[in-house]
Design a protein around this motif. Sequence first.
Motif, mmCIF file in Angstrom:
data_model
loop_
_atom_site.group_PDB
_atom_site.id
_atom_site.type_symbol
_atom_site.label_atom_id
_atom_site.label_comp_id
_atom_site.label_asym_id
_atom_site.label_seq_id
_atom_site.Cartn_x
_atom_site.Cartn_y
_atom_site.Cartn_z
ATOM 1 N N ALA A 188 -30.346 4.685 1.467
ATOM 2 C CA ALA A 188 -30.479 5.510 0.268
ATOM 3 C C ALA A 188 -31.885 6.102 0.207
ATOM 4 N N PRO A 189 -32.011 7.315 -0.375
ATOM 5 C CA PRO A 189 -33.348 7.892 -0.557
ATOM 6 C C PRO A 189 -34.164 7.039 -1.543
ATOM 7 N N ALA A 190 -35.488 7.017 -1.332
ATOM 8 C CA ALA A 190 -36.369 6.109 -2.064
ATOM 9 C C ALA A 190 -36.240 6.262 -3.578
ATOM 10 N N GLU A 191 -35.983 7.482 -4.055
ATOM 11 C CA GLU A 191 -36.002 7.648 -5.528
ATOM 12 C C GLU A 191 -34.776 7.027 -6.203
ATOM 13 N N GLU A 192 -33.723 6.718 -5.396
ATOM 14 C CA GLU A 192 -32.555 6.076 -6.016
ATOM 15 C C GLU A 192 -32.730 4.581 -6.197
ATOM 16 N N ILE A 193 -33.714 3.989 -5.502
ATOM 17 C CA ILE A 193 -33.981 2.550 -5.619
ATOM 18 C C ILE A 193 -34.646 2.291 -6.972
ATOM 19 N N GLY B 18 -24.087 0.677 -8.741
ATOM 20 C CA GLY B 18 -24.382 1.561 -7.623
ATOM 21 C C GLY B 18 -25.431 1.021 -6.684
ATOM 22 N N VAL B 19 -26.400 1.860 -6.336
ATOM 23 C CA VAL B 19 -27.423 1.494 -5.365
ATOM 24 C C VAL B 19 -28.258 0.318 -5.871
ATOM 25 N N ALA B 20 -28.419 0.189 -7.189
ATOM 26 C CA ALA B 20 -29.204 -0.925 -7.746
ATOM 27 C C ALA B 20 -28.609 -2.264 -7.328
ATOM 28 N N ILE B 21 -27.265 -2.342 -7.314
ATOM 29 C CA ILE B 21 -26.617 -3.585 -6.872
ATOM 30 C C ILE B 21 -26.877 -3.827 -5.399
ATOM 31 N N ASP B 22 -26.760 -2.746 -4.595
ATOM 32 C CA ASP B 22 -27.034 -2.893 -3.161
ATOM 33 C C ASP B 22 -28.463 -3.371 -2.933
ATOM 34 N N THR B 23 -29.365 -2.872 -3.761
ATOM 35 C CA THR B 23 -30.772 -3.275 -3.626
ATOM 36 C C THR B 23 -30.935 -4.764 -3.912
ATOM 37 N N LEU B 24 -30.258 -5.233 -4.967
ATOM 38 C CA LEU B 24 -30.321 -6.662 -5.298
ATOM 39 C C LEU B 24 -29.775 -7.492 -4.139
ATOM 40 N N ILE B 25 -28.680 -7.017 -3.548
ATOM 41 C CA ILE B 25 -28.103 -7.764 -2.418
ATOM 42 C C ILE B 25 -29.061 -7.731 -1.232
ATOM 43 N N ALA B 26 -29.759 -6.625 -1.057
ATOM 44 C CA ALA B 26 -30.764 -6.564 0.014
ATOM 45 C C ALA B 26 -31.840 -7.623 -0.213
ATOM 46 N N SER B 27 -32.242 -7.796 -1.481
ATOM 47 C CA SER B 27 -33.247 -8.840 -1.755
ATOM 48 C C SER B 27 -32.662 -10.209 -1.455
ATOM 49 N N GLY B 28 -31.349 -10.372 -1.716
ATOM 50 C CA GLY B 28 -30.687 -11.629 -1.378
ATOM 51 C C GLY B 28 -30.704 -11.877 0.121
ATOM 52 N N LEU B 29 -30.527 -10.809 0.885
ATOM 53 C CA LEU B 29 -30.567 -10.912 2.342
ATOM 54 C C LEU B 29 -31.948 -11.406 2.803
ATOM 55 N N VAL B 30 -32.979 -10.887 2.151
ATOM 56 C CA VAL B 30 -34.340 -11.321 2.491
ATOM 57 C C VAL B 30 -34.511 -12.805 2.180
ATOM 58 N N LEU B 31 -33.993 -13.254 1.033
ATOM 59 C CA LEU B 31 -34.084 -14.671 0.665
ATOM 60 C C LEU B 31 -33.373 -15.545 1.702
ATOM 61 N N PHE B 32 -32.198 -15.070 2.128
ATOM 62 C CA PHE B 32 -31.424 -15.754 3.162
ATOM 63 C C PHE B 32 -32.260 -15.900 4.434
ATOM 64 N N ALA B 33 -32.921 -14.807 4.806
ATOM 65 C CA ALA B 33 -33.743 -14.827 6.018
ATOM 66 C C ALA B 33 -34.922 -15.784 5.860
ATOM 67 N N ILE B 34 -35.529 -15.777 4.675
ATOM 68 C CA ILE B 34 -36.687 -16.664 4.453
ATOM 69 C C ILE B 34 -36.279 -18.123 4.608
ATOM 70 N N THR B 35 -35.168 -18.518 3.967
ATOM 71 C CA THR B 35 -34.753 -19.922 4.054
ATOM 72 C C THR B 35 -34.412 -20.287 5.498
ATOM 73 N N LEU B 36 -33.833 -19.332 6.228
ATOM 74 C CA LEU B 36 -33.513 -19.576 7.635
ATOM 75 C C LEU B 36 -34.787 -19.829 8.434
ATOM 76 N N VAL B 37 -35.786 -18.983 8.196
ATOM 77 C CA VAL B 37 -37.051 -19.118 8.923
ATOM 78 C C VAL B 37 -37.737 -20.445 8.561
#
Lengths: 259, 315
Positions: free
Chosen positions: B55-60, B277-296
Amino acid sequence: MAKRIDVKDLDIYYGSFRAVRSVSMTIQPRAVTALIGPSGCGKSTYLRALNRMHELIPSARVEGKVVMDDQDLYAPGMDPVDVRKHVGMVFQRPNPFPTMSIYDNVAAGLRLNNKRLRKSETDEVVEESLRGANLWEEVKDRLRKPGSGLSGGQQQRLCIARAIAVRPDVLLMDEPCSALDPISTHAVEDLMAQLKENYTIVIVTHNMQQAARVSNYTGFFNIAGTGQPGELVEIDETPTIFSTPTHTATEEYISGRFG
Amino acid sequence: MSNTGQGAATARRVRKRPADQAFRGITTGAGVLILVVLAGVAAFLLIEAWPSFVAPAEEIPGEGGLVLYIWPLVFGTLLASVLALVIAAPLAVLIALFITHYAPRKLAQFLGYVVDLLAAVPSIIYGLWGFTVLAPATRGPAEWLHEYLGFVPLFAGPPSTTGRTMFTTALVLAVMILPIVTAVIREAFLQTPKLHEEASLALGATRLEMIRMAVLPFGSSSIISGSMLGLGRALGETMAVAIVLSASGGVTFNLISSGNPATIAANIALEFPESSGVAIDTLIASGLVLFAITLVVNMIARAVINRRTDFSGAS
């Protein structure tokens, strides 16, 4: 180094249960004293009372005296930690510290007593102790490797090196060879013969041939029945005990008729 | 491994027993299931978060795009969790030592039960307690810290009037993870071989020296794994943080002011109902980062433990 121990009327209790009754004996310096007897007769308990290790069991206590160097080890104000610095111990199963290297294992006791030891001094004592335990030639090239990588017999000699590194007066050995194969046993027995030049050694063993081979004096412990306290039947020079013991119980045990 | 090979070799000669075969199938299935679940979670997060990547930056939500949105959350999450661990881990070691080596047996048993019980308290309860009791109670100490230690960036202040700060959040998280960390460490200390304890005592070690020579080295890998388990919990903790922390975004080490970075999990919980919309996808992206952090975090813990196996006494 190498001190005499006079034990007088020693009773050992666990709570209200009397485990060992009224033991009196003199343990000679620069000699090996072996304690033999059937399982559960209190010989290990008695051995551990000599450096107050049995106190690790909360309800344990003793009555009587253990005098070394004019000092009663059980006198009020006597710190068990100090007692153990003078009366070292080697256990049934080799127990080098698994997280430490061979070098650090030997130096462990040393570092407890003097925190500010120069490296050269520590090096010296470690080498001397390992030589004293007939282990130096085998491990000198891998001092920084973990002690748990050695064979059982080497581990036991490492434990002996660790014990003598603090220069105790007395060395207690609780069935030191019962977890070892015959060749390792032979190595440890040879070592005992050397060590008695400088130390007072007391060894508990289930192996009567071993007692006959290594000891100068032998004490026979026995137990009247289950729930009864163990007691010292007799103690004498080893050849006497094995040829002409005073008590029939001793003779029966030694000749293999019971126990 | 060699055992399995041997088993297969014998199986060829021996008649196959149906019950054995079936049970073997069930256990294999269970083992595969856990891998499928893990892969499924990762796939879900990637697929759902994808639109926010393109998504373009302004939609985040917020300004400046995805990275600038997630970075403060990552920072807040790590700050709160690491702080909680720094407080909880030493305490847990001390409590475990007291239970295993100092307390009389009756008291030790009782304390053991209490620790297990505390581990079972739902996190929302800790959140409510943190909000109503702890937050107001930290105001005094926070002011003191600001007055006397204000030159340390952590206590730069000005102190928050509500007490709903990063400092309070870290304390609540520390209390929450304390039981589980203690339980893991206590278990390890209890299993310290008597042999090694006696070895050090026989050298003339005091009890403290014995603990340093025998108990702590033996338990060190469990201290690490217990801490990582606690860290994992703190990283993912949602409700307690959502209730306690008054977040305003931003990246700051200032623990006692009213301007605090949010954490990923709490941010998702608070923002999700209002998003589309994109706001939900953004939240899920942050969840993905959390997932990666716990894995690391877990991989680092494994690596640290494995590095020590030579000297662990496991042989």
